[in-house]
Design an enzyme around this catalytic site. Structure first.
Site, short mmCIF file in Angstrom:
data_model
loop_
_atom_site.label_atom_id
_atom_site.label_comp_id
_atom_site.label_asym_id
_atom_site.label_seq_id
_atom_site.Cartn_x
_atom_site.Cartn_y
_atom_site.Cartn_z
CB ALA A 252 -52.74 25.05 -42.08
CE LYS A 253 -57.06 20.61 -36.92
NZ LYS A 253 -56.01 20.65 -35.90
NE ARG A 254 -53.63 30.16 -42.31
CZ ARG A 254 -52.52 29.44 -42.23
NH1 ARG A 254 -52.35 28.59 -41.25
NH2 ARG A 254 -51.58 29.56 -43.14
N GLY A 256 -59.87 25.32 -43.95
CA GLY A 256 -61.10 24.52 -44.07
C GLY A 256 -60.90 23.09 -43.64
#
Ligand code: GLU
Length: 321
Positions: A252-254, A256
């Site tokens: 997911a976004k977290r 990177g």
């Protein structure tokens, strides 16, 4: 062209990321390696969550990667429209058909009531716990009374016993309680569920082979029950393991910069992304820049790893350069 037909069916509620790109690539390679037709379908049935700009962006991102399709929202085809929000009449007639078979019932349970059964065993990862069938047992009088204060969702009566099916990559799968109990096919706000829309569309579009992420494996018994009830032929299914971060959670976004649009902006080439995804999917020994079309002859379902792939920081750095 063979009669083989596959599809990629993105939900335009966010930017396409490398996880979506991997599913699209593998599905495209599977179909192209069998000389089949590839369909692009926009799954924007949950309109409040979706945006037309994101649908446009998804198509642009996928073309940039080097994928193509024979039918889709941007080019039409024999099964147009290819956008779910324009196909609602088809879902309504499927609901009628299920209604006539007495396979649907209104459910008045509130979110809080549904959450209170959250600790029940055999819960499905993607859609919460098994519904205990509370509203299937209401009398006509009780239904009439509850209807005064609440608009119901509609649930499909699932099979009662365990449900078994064969998956082309994951092997034989058995799910308890008919694959998770009675499930919602139309929400209280009128929105048709993913489960129903995807079945109606895959059948109408003549899809023979569905390749998608492992997160949808537990939706499959539900979809197969709908195929059966609607008298429609079901496709073959192949669910591929997900890309996970080092924390074991789905990428997911977290983890990177994983949106295709950001990678593109950062100057990463589509060939680099394709090669990286191919290496992570067992189709190349090492990540090296390659065009999607050069991988068609490399594709085989049994080369895809059976376990989720952990995208380490090092792998991430390779991708972003
Ligand atoms: N629209 C679904 C998603 O984006 C995929 C549906 C499917 O492949 O069956 O997760």
């Amino acid at each position: 062209m063979s009669h083989i037909r596959g599809r990629f069916a993105p939900t335009p509620s966010g930017y396409m990321h490398i996880g979506n790109a991997r599913t699209a690539l593998l599905s495209w390679l599977q179909i192209r390696s069998m000389n089949g037709s590839f369909i692009m379908r926009m799954e924007d049935i949950d309109k409040p969550r979706c945006k037309p700009e994101l649908a446009e962006q998804a198509l642009a991102d996928l073309r940039w990667l080097g994928l193509d399709w024979d039918e889709g929202p941007d080019m039409g085809g024999p099964h147009a429209p290819y956008t779910q929000s324009e196909r609602e009449h088809l879902y309504a007639s499927a609901l009628d058909q299920l209604e006539q078979q007495h396979l649907l019932y209104p459910c008045y349970c509130s979110r809080a009531e549904l959450l209170s059964i959250a600790s029940a065993p055999h819960g499905l990862g993607s859609e919460g716990p098994v519904y205990p069938g509370t509203c299937s047992r209401l009398t006509e009088a009780e239904r009439a009374e509850r209807a005064l204060s609440k608009t119901p969702s509609l649930r499909f009566r699932a099979a009662e016993g365990p449900y078994t099916f064969h998956d082309e990559t994951a092997g034989w799968q058995t799910f308890a309680a008919g694959g998770g109990g009675d499930f919602v096919v139309r929400r209280a706000d009128g929105i048709i569920s993913y489960q129903l829309a995807v079945v109606v569309d895959d059948a109408a579009m003549g899809v023979t082979d569905v390749l998608r992420g492992y997160d949808l494996l537990d939706s499959t018994p539900r979809q197969l029950m709908l195929y059966e009830a609607l008298g429609l032929p079901a496709p073959r299914f192949a669910h591929v393991p997900l890309l996970n971060g080092t924390d074991g959670k789905r990428l997911a976004k977290r983890h990177g910069s994983i949106a295709l649009a950001s990678l593109r902006e950062a100057g990463v080439s589509p060939e680099r992304i394709i090669g990286w995804l191919a290496a992570l999917s067992g189709l190349l020994p090492q990540p090296e820049p390659v065009r999607a079309s050069e991988l068609v002859s490399e594709f085989a379902l049994d080369r895809i790893p059976k376990e989720a792939v952990v995208v380490t920081d090092e792998l991430m750095r390779y991708l972003t350069g």
